[in-house]
Design an enzyme around this catalytic site. Structure first.
Site, short mmCIF file in Angstrom:
data_model
loop_
_atom_site.label_atom_id
_atom_site.label_comp_id
_atom_site.label_asym_id
_atom_site.label_seq_id
_atom_site.Cartn_x
_atom_site.Cartn_y
_atom_site.Cartn_z
CB THR A 93 44.12 48.43 41.51
OG1 THR A 93 44.20 47.90 39.61
CG2 THR A 93 44.08 46.62 41.71
CB CYS A 271 45.79 50.14 31.37
SG CYS A 271 44.28 48.43 31.79
#
Length: 447
Positions: A93, A271
């Protein structure tokens, strides 16, 4: 009958999860849409560096001599749907191009491809980091597309992997969080994680939104802690304090703790930066943007550290231009024990100095291939000593153990000037100074 598990997406998260599930004794089928990735995994090779992962993979991949054979790979969605009782969705994502928001296209595509093949009872488990509210939307889409209808359930089970420790974090997690709507999903996930739970890993059962928020809030808290100590480094620079001693002193307070309090050039990777930005974007969509305005400053402090390292290097070289100066950069990855250079502060600093005319030579124990691909115009060396040869200043920007164990005296003979800037506050100043180096670290002007 033993559960059969599928893992959709075999990148960093998926490959680790698939190998770990096989290690826990399950029959596992991994799916990816990239043929080259599947071919690599079938040979027992991983497309990234992660300590212990390749060994774990080779222990279980079918067709490898001596392997358990519990782990196979495919590109066939129908085969995956037919095989699995529990389907883990582990796709990427990333941040949307030109926006803060999260790109959900890979997750959506995985659900759209899998659901029409689900003709019998199954549990689909999201592990990808997604904006809060995604699970509710995806559950509705599953119900709409899956021929088995209500016999297909969704659960959300966020991942908490630390690069460099991903295998350990999957097999021995510090907590297991599951967002579920019914008892069946919880029961199946208790079966999947029975081994780590028996070892004492806490099992937290919650609803969809809370499960989604756990990951983004945990990353936001870590980012806040890192940026806090980097903000203190800025104050120490101005006031003549020592941020390393300050961190040591406040770290003894058990409410604060020692971890993530090493000042330096900040966080990067695939991240933390994108997750806190996506969290801000989603809060805005929910009308709760004011609750997370502090994350904008966290992001700003973090990015500012990179520019401050560039200025520290300029000062060390006399305060003028970088043109014609030779700069050695030790480290390219965003953290040690990884080959990941995504949003790497080390490479960002190296790139800025290069763009300002410096002759930059980079060395990293594992990140060279990825660094060259991202920054082909930088110079690269095959060892730390080759990177330092003829350098006017040495920048230590990724805290690899190899760099902490370097012999400063030997390195000093190769360098043109013995000036080292420690962008991670990880080297021993006394050892380097004893070897004739001028040592300088961020937030420690007088140390």
């Amino acid at each position: 009958m033993a559960l059969k598990i599928t893992v959709i997406g075999t990148g960093y998260l998926g490959a680790t999860h698939a190998a770990a599930m096989a290690e826990l004794g399950f029959e596992v089928l991994g799916l990816d849409v990239v043929p080259e990735k599947i071919e690599m995994l079938q040979r027992g090779e991983v497309p990234m560096y992660e300590p212990g992962l390749e060994e774990l993979l080779r222990k279980h991949v079918a067709g490898i001599e001596g392997a358990s054979g519990r782990l196979r790979f495919t590109m066939d969605w129908a085969e995956v749907a037919d095989f699995g009782d529990v389907h883990f969705v582990c796709v990427n994502t990333p941040q949307k191009h030109g926006e803060y928001a999260c790109d959900m296209s890979y997750v959506d595509a995985a659900f759209e491809s899998l659901a029409p093949h689900l003709t019998g009872p199954a549990l689909v488990v999201g592990k990808s980091t997604v904006p809060v509210g995604s699970a509710d939307r995806l559950a509705a889409r599953l119900a709409e597309l899956a021929p088995a209808g209500e016999d297909v359930e969704l659960a959300w089970n966020p991942e908490f992997l630390r690069e460099g420790l991903a295998v350990q974090d999957t097999l021995h997690p510090d907590r297991i969080v599951v967002g579920v709507r019914g008892d069946r999903g919880e029961k199946l996930l208790r079966e999947v994680y029975a081994t780590p739970m028996a070892e004492g890993s806490p099992f937290v059962v919650t609803d969809f939104p809370t499960a989604e928020l756990v990951k983004t809030s945990a990353n936001s808290f870590l980012a806040t802690k890192i940026s806090f100590i980097n903000a203190m480094a800025e104050v120490c620079e101005a006031a003549g304090g020592d941020v390393a001693k300050l961190a040591e002193a406040i770290g003894y307070d058990e409410r604060i703790g020692k971890k993530f309090l090493r000042a330096g050039i900040g966080f990067g990777g695939g991240c933390l930066p994108k997750d806190i930005r996506a969290f801000m974007a989603r809060a805005g969509e929910l009308g709760a943007d004011q609750a997370l305005t502090f994350l904008r400053e966290i992001d700003s402090i973090n990015m500012r550290q990179r520019g401050q390292m560039v200025e520290l290097a300029r000062e060390a070289l006399g305060g003028g231009a970088f043109l014609g100066k030779r700069v050695a950069v030790l480290g390219a990855t965003f953290k040690p024990d990884s080959d990941d250079v995504r949003d790497s502060p080390a490479l960002n600093v190296a790139g800025q100095i290069h763009l300002q005319g410096g002759q930059v030579t980079v060395y990293d124990p594992k990140g060279m291939v990825n660094a060259r691909r991202l920054f082909p115009t930088l110079g690269y060396a095959d060892s730390a000593i080759e990177a330092v040869r003829g350098a006017d200043v040495v920048l230590h920007l990724t805290e690899w153990r190899e760099f902490r164990e370097l012999d400063p005296a030997q390195l000093g003979e190769a360098a043109a000037q013995r000036i080292v800037l420690d962008g991670r506050n990880a080297l021993d100043p006394s050892v380097w100074r004893a070897a004739g180096w001028t040592y300088r670290a961020m937030g420690r002007p007088s140390a």
